[in-house]
Design an enzyme around this catalytic site. Sequence first.
Site, PDB file in Angstrom:
ATOM      1  N   LYS A  41      88.555 121.244 102.886  1.00 22.90           N
ATOM      2  CA  LYS A  41      87.619 120.869 102.908  1.00 22.90           C
ATOM      3  C   LYS A  41      85.855 121.258 103.761  1.00 22.90           C
ATOM      4  CE  LYS A  41      88.089 116.981 100.192  1.00 22.90           C
ATOM      5  NZ  LYS A  41      89.971 116.987 100.981  1.00 22.90           N
ATOM      6  N   ARG A 120      87.244 111.579  93.331  1.00 20.10           N
ATOM      7  CA  ARG A 120      88.705 111.506  93.910  1.00 20.10           C
ATOM      8  C   ARG A 120      89.214 110.835  92.827  1.00 20.10           C
ATOM      9  NH1 ARG A 120      87.200 111.491  99.666  1.00 20.10           N
ATOM     10  NH2 ARG A 120      89.234 111.632 100.605  1.00 20.10           N
ATOM     11  N   ARG A 159      93.315 117.400 113.858  1.00 14.64           N
ATOM     12  CA  ARG A 159      91.542 117.252 113.573  1.00 14.64           C
ATOM     13  C   ARG A 159      90.873 116.375 114.352  1.00 14.64           C
ATOM     14  NH1 ARG A 159      90.647 116.318 107.223  1.00 14.64           N
ATOM     15  NH2 ARG A 159      90.622 113.537 108.055  1.00 14.64           N
ATOM     16  N   ARG A 192      89.968 110.833 113.655  1.00 19.47           N
ATOM     17  CA  ARG A 192      89.448 109.789 112.860  1.00 19.47           C
ATOM     18  C   ARG A 192      90.905 108.918 113.074  1.00 19.47           C
ATOM     19  NH1 ARG A 192      87.781 112.591 107.386  1.00 19.47           N
ATOM     20  NH2 ARG A 192      88.997 110.501 106.727  1.00 19.47           N
ATOM     21  N   ARG A 203      97.700 107.515 102.354  1.00 21.63           N
ATOM     22  CA  ARG A 203      96.340 109.052 101.891  1.00 21.63           C
ATOM     23  C   ARG A 203      97.162 110.224 100.955  1.00 21.63           C
ATOM     24  NH1 ARG A 203      92.920 110.518 106.639  1.00 21.63           N
ATOM     25  NH2 ARG A 203      91.945 112.059 105.944  1.00 21.63           N
TER      26      ARG A 203
END
Length: 268
Positions: A41, A120, A159, A192, A203
């Site tokens: 996203k 969310r 990532r 992260r 998550r």
Amino acid sequence: MAAKKKATSWVGSVHAKCGVRTKSSPAPRRLVLLGAPGVGKGTQAELFSNSLGACHLSTGDIFRAAKSIPPAQRTPAMNTALEHMRQGMLVPDDTVIKVVGEQICCLHCDGGFLLDGFPRTVKQAKALDKLLAKEKLKLDAVLNYDLPLPQVIQRLGGRLICPDCRAVFHDSARKPKVDTKCDHCGALLYRRDDDQPASIRVRMETYKKSTAPLAGYYQKRGLLVTIAADGKPEEIFQRSVAALAARNGGPHHKPKSSAQKTRRPAKK
Ligand code: AMP
């Protein structure tokens, strides 16, 4: 190109001033980007922001900004948010809703806005509906990025993030030109804290339980456009642009339900 926003002001502070130079547009796009963590996203928001000059508003970025504030100066809400994030849990709805309420200037950006990571939960979606109604603004569409779970986990694991301009890279799928450095501003990229396996598991569970139901919420309102999120970021972006054009009866228009999925490209 829209400048990157520095998100530093939230809960307990004055209303944030948006630092983004947006392009004024006769038809600003006001979009929500939905999808599991790691689905891309942020990358799509960056591509949309560059092409439309729309304001990219990421609640995750706003919460991460609290890390750079010395602990003694953080509000209790900031400490709570940071602890929830570290564990991979959602920040409480009331905090998130207040944070977005501080960003009204972004919602009014001339080029439109891209909400990335918000809403969310259904409670947040209802709060957004109220806020937009109060501001006399309307969502154009909700882009729902869809990817099988194993691919999502692979993306999260690799990532790399730029701490300064927030650009997103990946150590195999979207490599920076120079190892460890951001292509745009040269800052040292980082991974992260919540891209660790234990947080990723939490998550994903949270996503399935709290966020996935939002697809139904927006489908009922005729706003949902589901995009297959496999392939390269630029391919997914082209798919998104085409799906939006089709929805608006543009050159790619095909008379189909807005909730219908865009086709995945044939395997090579
Ligand atoms: P993101 O960068 O969107 O993946 O968000 C990182 C983390 O920030 C999430 O795992 C949550 O802990 C927190 N967060 C961001 N946006 C929200 C939201 N809308 N509601 C609750 N928590 C959020």
